[in-house]
Write a protein that holds these residues in place. Structure first.
Motif, PDB file in Angstrom:
ATOM      1  N   LYS A  56      22.522  29.328 -18.922  1.00 47.38           N
ATOM      2  CA  LYS A  56      23.508  29.435 -19.991  1.00 47.38           C
ATOM      3  C   LYS A  56      24.926  29.173 -19.505  1.00 47.38           C
ATOM      4  CE  LYS A  56      20.833  32.707 -22.772  1.00 47.38           C
ATOM      5  NZ  LYS A  56      20.819  34.044 -23.432  1.00 47.38           N
ATOM      6  N   LEU A  57      25.135  29.255 -18.199  1.00 51.84           N
ATOM      7  CA  LEU A  57      26.475  29.003 -17.672  1.00 51.84           C
ATOM      8  C   LEU A  57      26.877  27.539 -17.786  1.00 51.84           C
ATOM      9  CD1 LEU A  57      26.408  31.183 -14.433  1.00 51.84           C
ATOM     10  CD2 LEU A  57      27.488  31.731 -16.611  1.00 51.84           C
ATOM     11  N   VAL A  58      25.904  26.638 -17.935  1.00 54.06           N
ATOM     12  CA  VAL A  58      26.217  25.210 -18.008  1.00 54.06           C
ATOM     13  C   VAL A  58      27.045  24.906 -19.247  1.00 54.06           C
ATOM     14  CG1 VAL A  58      25.239  22.898 -18.165  1.00 54.06           C
ATOM     15  CG2 VAL A  58      24.152  24.604 -16.702  1.00 54.06           C
ATOM     16  N   SER A  59      26.571  25.352 -20.409  1.00 53.51           N
ATOM     17  CA  SER A  59      27.310  25.095 -21.647  1.00 53.51           C
ATOM     18  C   SER A  59      28.643  25.832 -21.658  1.00 53.51           C
ATOM     19  CB  SER A  59      26.468  25.511 -22.854  1.00 53.51           C
ATOM     20  OG  SER A  59      26.142  26.886 -22.789  1.00 53.51           O
ATOM     21  N   LEU A  60      28.686  27.029 -21.085  1.00 51.60           N
ATOM     22  CA  LEU A  60      29.947  27.765 -21.026  1.00 51.60           C
ATOM     23  C   LEU A  60      30.967  27.035 -20.161  1.00 51.60           C
ATOM     24  CD1 LEU A  60      28.677  31.441 -20.638  1.00 51.60           C
ATOM     25  CD2 LEU A  60      29.426  30.281 -22.708  1.00 51.60           C
TER      26      LEU A  60
END
Length: 274
Positions: free
Chosen positions: A216-220
């Motif tokens: 989920k850190l990728v999109s953030l």
């Protein structure tokens, strides 16, 4: 190559049927097909060789520990001092290799970044009849060229070297683990080379947990970079317009409000729980 095709190789204008890995491969392979392909391939082989030397150094130190502690146990002074000299030689070689690979990674990444920057600047500024059309497909293309190419080149080389070193280490030390580990009884079953299988299970479990947490850190991260680029663009425009006469306070207030609205939409840690 047309303007749209060049930018589509970066991933934003590609068709929906193209996979992420295919678009990434197209972007990476540009440099290896350019006029600097000889340097690119030689650098790739050099970094691969230096990574293998790192694995060989780790194996040498692992073997050194065995002989060193055997010499201490047997009270063999001659072997002890000889192994101390061997250790110093291994450390000096390891330091030299580390400095060399760090230097070569920086040189390789800088030349790759320079080529990609010229490539996309030419595609955006020189060959494009309507540069504004690109801005409809790619947000802040100027800052993406300056920032994203820098991160892409350095991090790609760093990750590639790390991956190659890890795979070579897995193969090399798996042989060591299989050789030194015996069998173990688990629920009535005999498991040969149990240390090897335990290491494999531990690695797979750690990879699974890291993927679940970090995915989920990728999109953030992408949202954060986009918001920061919008903020930098506003500050540049504000500085340029502040030097002009007749700028209205209402217009500046409107721009400030839009930036505050953009900043309020920055990703937060709460999104991780979504």
């Amino acid at each position: 190559m047309s303007m749209n095709s060049k930018f589509s190789s970066g991933g934003n204008g590609a068709s929906e049927k193209s996979s992420f890995f295919r678009k990434t491969f197209c972007l990476v392979s540009l440099y290896w097909k350019s006029e600097e392909k000889l340097f690119a391939w030689c650098s790739l082989l050099a970094l691969g060789g230096l990574s293998l030397l790192a694995v060989a150094t780790a194996l040498a130190i692992n073997e050194w520990y065995k002989h060193f502690y055997n010499a201490i146990q047997e009270l063999d002074a001659y072997s002890f001092y000889r192994l101390v000299l061997v250790f110093i030689a291994i450390v000096l070689f390891s330091v030299f290799r580390s400095v060399l690979i760090t230097y070569w990674v920086d040189v390789f990444a800088l030349r790759w970044r320079r080529w990609l920057t010229n490539h996309y600047l030419s595609a955006w500024v020189v060959e494009s009849n309507r540069p504004d059309q690109i801005e409809r497909q790619v947000d802040n293309p100027d800052q993406r060229i300056a920032e994203d190419i820098n991160k892409f080149t350095f991090e790609t080389i760093d990750l590639a070297c790390g991956l190659f070193y890890t795979l070579a280490s897995v193969v090399s030390f798996s042989v060591v683990l299989i050789g030194i580990s015996g069998g173990a009884q688990l629920w009535g079953l005999n498991i040969p080379a149990y240390m090897f299988w335990a290491a494999i299970f531990y690695a797979l479990l750690g990879t699974f947990i890291s993927q679940k947490i970090g995915f989920k850190l990728v999109s953030l991260s992408n949202n954060q970079q986009r918001s920061e680029a919008d903020l930098r663009y506003f500050l540049i425009r504000f500085r340029d317009h502040s030097c002009e006469r007749g700028i209205s306070q209402a217009a500046m207030a409107k721009k400030t409000a839009s930036v505050k609205s953009s900043m309020s939409a920055w990703p937060t840690c709460a999104a991780l729980s979504a």
